[in-house]
Write an enzyme that holds these catalytic residues in place. Structure first.
Site, PDB file in Angstrom:
ATOM      1  N   HIS A 270      83.006  67.329  -6.988  1.00 53.96           N
ATOM      2  CA  HIS A 270      82.821  66.091  -5.586  1.00 53.96           C
ATOM      3  C   HIS A 270      83.033  64.882  -6.387  1.00 53.96           C
ATOM      4  CE1 HIS A 270      80.500  64.277  -2.586  1.00 53.96           C
ATOM      5  NE2 HIS A 270      80.525  65.211  -2.012  1.00 53.96           N
ATOM      6  N   ASP A 328      81.089  72.995   0.614  1.00 52.49           N
ATOM      7  CA  ASP A 328      82.266  73.751   1.262  1.00 52.49           C
ATOM      8  C   ASP A 328      82.088  75.094   0.625  1.00 52.49           C
ATOM      9  OD1 ASP A 328      83.656  70.850   1.424  1.00 52.49           O
ATOM     10  OD2 ASP A 328      83.500  71.931   3.254  1.00 52.49           O
TER      11      ASP A 328
END
Ligand code: SDX
Length: 393
Positions: A270, A328
């Site tokens: 991320h 996700d």
């Protein structure tokens, strides 16, 4: 030296903005919406309650919640003529392509809510976007499978209505499964807003020029589509299917560490979190609940995902690079189990994130000192030079 300007090593991009909506502590894995922890909101609120919080800054009272739910519910239908936009697409068009087109086309439809100088029109546009996104998303799915569009039903909740419009058929009454509709609602909450990510920054930049909100949200949808951003949930499923068996995991982990190999572990890493994405933890628990409710005992993709997560979290490369599962990583497994095709995964992300985009757009537009966005660059091209006519080149 860049040959034309003296490079100032202190040069830093000032592409940042002030906001009161969402706070992320990437090192600690903290996500707050208006000061409330995402874990609390996901467990104790429903999606429209969180949408109200993002838009207005406070959790609603019971009366405020009832009125907001009513106002959103009574905006869920789209103008009957909007259905014609769908007929122009190929049946096999990617639903995100349809979303970009139809949401952008709302600018050509709802002329009475495009004047951003009018606070009332801003509010109507915001409500229309939040209310109609599930309807448009469900229509995109129905169009792709050749089934008739389903109308919203006002007695259903936001998540129940979306599932009914997606999976219901005129031939029989839709029966809600509370475990699935609550999971859907939680998935919407987990995707609602996330500070200045790529798609939200796109919406803010588009909106800073005074573009109408429907066009700005269409720009956000386009940015979210990318596999490094909202398209990752679809990419995770493809990756898990490509791994195919737990015994192949070490080979893929090795590839993910090879700088010469473009392969990345989708659903990992991320730009901000250098710790576990707090949304991924809630998503993993929701995944177990949904699979159990659906009687799916040994989902091979979940088995691979759990083993992959275990191996990666113990791997020194991933520990050193601070790569953890993100929002996700598990969402695709849940959505697949609920019956959504992978092509719809990012559409669901867009439905949920519309609330964050609208809240961030509204915050920017109502900022009395906001100016048009204008990111600067570090020029590394040629310095000024003499023109060479064609017959001398
Ligand atoms: C979302 O911004 C948001 O908030 C987004 C989002 C939201 O809610 O809006 O949270 C939603 O987009 C989540 C991210 C979904 N994307 C994916 O899961 C795709 C796979 N992830 C990677 O593409 C990647 O992690 C990014 C794009 C998300 C971030 O990439 P960065 O900016 O390169 O991350 P980094 O700087 O922390 O990387 C550190 C290192 C780098 O290597 P070095 O240059 O230091 O040698 O780790 C490597 C990266 O190359 N790396 C990975 C990796 N992610 C980063 N290596 C293998 N697999 C990965 N997944």
């Amino acid at each position: 030296e860049t040959g034309c300007f003296t490079y100032d090593p202190g040069f830093t991009s000032t592409a940042s903005c002030e906001s009161k909506i969402t706070y992320i502590d990437g090192d600690e894995g903290v996500l707050l919406h208006r000061g409330y922890a995402i874990e609390d909101l996901a467990e104790k609120c429903d999606f429209l309650e969180v949408a109200y919080l993002l838009m207005n800054g406070e959790l609603p009272s019971q009366d405020e919640k009832a009125k907001f739910e009513h106002d959103i519910t009574y905006h869920t239908m789209v103008h009957e003529q909007m259905a014609h936009f769908f007929r122009g697409f190929r049946r096999d068009a990617h639903p995100m392509a349809i979303m970009c087109g139809v949401v952008g086309a709302m600018s050509a439809f709802y002329h009475d809510s495009t004047d951003i100088e009018d606070p009332r029109q801003r509010m109507i546009a915001s409500y229309r976007l939040i209310a109609k996104m599930p309807t448009i998303a469900a229509m995109a799915y129905k169009y792709s499978v050749g089934q008739p569009f389903m109308y919203p039903k006002n007695k259903l909740s936001y998540a129940q209505n979306f599932l009914q419009m997606t999976f219901g058929v005129p031939a029989e009454d839709y029966v809600d499964n509370p475990v699935l509709s609550e999971a859907m609602d939680k998935i919407f909450i987990l995707h609602a807003d996330h500070e200045q990510n790529a798609s939200t920054s796109t919406v803010r930049l588009a909106g800073s020029s005074g573009a109408n909100p429907f066009a700005c949200i269409a720009a956000g949808i386009a940015s979210l589509w990318g596999p490094s951003h909202g398209g990752a949930n679809e990419a995770v499923l493809k990756m898990l299917a490509e791994i195919g068996d737990k015994k192949h995991i070490p080979e893929f982990v090795k590839r993910a560490k090879d700088k010469n190999d473009p392969f990345r572990l989708m659903g990992f890493g991320h730009r901000v979190y250098k710790n576990y994405d707090p949304r991924a933890k809630v998503m993993q628990a929701t995944c177990r609940e949904v699979l159990s409710e659906l009687g799916i005992k040994d989902d091979p993709l979940l088995d691979i995902a759990m083993e992959l997560e275990k191996i990666a979290l113990e791997d020194e490369y991933f520990i050193e690079k601070k790569l953890y599962p993100n929002v996700d990583f598990y969402s695709g497994i849940i959505l697949k189990a609920m019956g959504f095709p992978t092509s719809m995964f990012t559409v669901l992300f867009a439905v949920a994130r519309t609330t964050g985009w609208v809240a961030q757009w509204k915050e920017m537009i109502e900022d009395p000192v906001q100016k048009i966005g204008r990111p600067r660059q570090l020029y590394t091209g040629h310095q000024a030079r003499k023109f060479v006519p064609l017959n001398k080149r």
